[in-house]
Design a protein around this motif. Sequence first.
Motif, PDB file in Angstrom:
ATOM      1  N   ARG A 128     -73.925 -28.477   6.192  1.00 15.69           N
ATOM      2  CA  ARG A 128     -74.918 -28.801   5.164  1.00 15.69           C
ATOM      3  C   ARG A 128     -76.284 -28.974   5.799  1.00 15.69           C
ATOM      4  O   ARG A 128     -76.399 -29.508   6.887  1.00 15.69           O
ATOM      5  N   THR A 129     -77.293 -28.538   5.059  1.00 18.07           N
ATOM      6  CA  THR A 129     -78.674 -28.822   5.439  1.00 18.07           C
ATOM      7  C   THR A 129     -79.394 -29.311   4.198  1.00 18.07           C
ATOM      8  O   THR A 129     -79.035 -28.927   3.073  1.00 18.07           O
ATOM      9  N   ALA A 130     -80.378 -30.141   4.383  1.00 21.41           N
ATOM     10  CA  ALA A 130     -81.128 -30.668   3.248  1.00 21.41           C
ATOM     11  C   ALA A 130     -81.822 -29.539   2.499  1.00 21.41           C
ATOM     12  O   ALA A 130     -82.321 -28.588   3.111  1.00 21.41           O
ATOM     13  N   ASN A 131     -81.854 -29.655   1.192  1.00 23.69           N
ATOM     14  CA  ASN A 131     -82.546 -28.685   0.345  1.00 23.69           C
ATOM     15  C   ASN A 131     -84.022 -29.089   0.308  1.00 23.69           C
ATOM     16  O   ASN A 131     -84.362 -30.137  -0.228  1.00 23.69           O
ATOM     17  N   THR A 183     -76.361 -24.210  -2.819  1.00 22.32           N
ATOM     18  CA  THR A 183     -76.089 -25.597  -3.185  1.00 22.32           C
ATOM     19  C   THR A 183     -74.715 -25.654  -3.836  1.00 22.32           C
ATOM     20  O   THR A 183     -74.169 -24.638  -4.278  1.00 22.32           O
ATOM     21  N   SER A 200     -80.163 -32.598  -3.221  1.00 19.17           N
ATOM     22  CA  SER A 200     -79.058 -31.673  -2.978  1.00 19.17           C
ATOM     23  C   SER A 200     -79.147 -31.106  -1.566  1.00 19.17           C
ATOM     24  O   SER A 200     -80.128 -31.301  -0.858  1.00 19.17           O
ATOM     25  N   HIS A 201     -78.098 -30.409  -1.202  1.00 22.62           N
ATOM     26  CA  HIS A 201     -78.005 -29.791   0.119  1.00 22.62           C
ATOM     27  C   HIS A 201     -77.591 -28.345  -0.036  1.00 22.62           C
ATOM     28  O   HIS A 201     -76.990 -27.961  -1.034  1.00 22.62           O
ATOM     29  N   HIS A 202     -77.903 -27.564   0.975  1.00 20.41           N
ATOM     30  CA  HIS A 202     -77.391 -26.209   1.051  1.00 20.41           C
ATOM     31  C   HIS A 202     -76.178 -26.225   1.974  1.00 20.41           C
ATOM     32  O   HIS A 202     -76.190 -26.890   3.004  1.00 20.41           O
ATOM     33  N   GLU A 241     -66.393 -28.087   5.774  1.00 18.61           N
ATOM     34  CA  GLU A 241     -67.210 -28.831   6.753  1.00 18.61           C
ATOM     35  C   GLU A 241     -66.328 -29.502   7.802  1.00 18.61           C
ATOM     36  O   GLU A 241     -66.622 -29.430   8.998  1.00 18.61           O
TER      37      GLU A 241
END
Length: 152
Positions: A86-89, A56, A95-97, A79
């Motif tokens: 990014r991927t959803a946490n 994150t 937050s995102h990873h 990015e």
Amino acid sequence: MPDTPDTRLADFLPYLLSVASNAVSSRVADAYARQFGLRIPEWRVMAVLGDAGARTQRDLTTQTLMDKVAVNRACRALEEAGLASRTANARDGRSHHLELTAAGREMHGRIMPLALEMERQLFEGFSAEERDTFRRLLGRVREAAGDFDPEG
């Protein structure tokens, strides 16, 4: 730093660390910008992601010791360049990873040999024992700085 005739800025350890760090960072920044189009904050984020995998932005801020704005800009630049995504946490919907893409991993793999060669050149006048001692002492300074309370 006490104000005594014996005290000089050139002998003040935090100053020496800062100047040495800036000199090395500038040299590294020139090489990374010229060869890969990366700024130092972007490389720091890439290096953490390359070593540790998806993180994150909060994790990246903690691990790089950069401020949130610098990490945010670096993540956005990576990015936009297609080097990270990014991927959803799943644990925290807010937050995102961020993780390296295939192109990001490929670039990381090309940069690491350059980084290691720069380190080798920088420390070629040091013995293996001196390099180990230097790393250990820097680690101790980093630990002490994390616990440092100027008011206490």
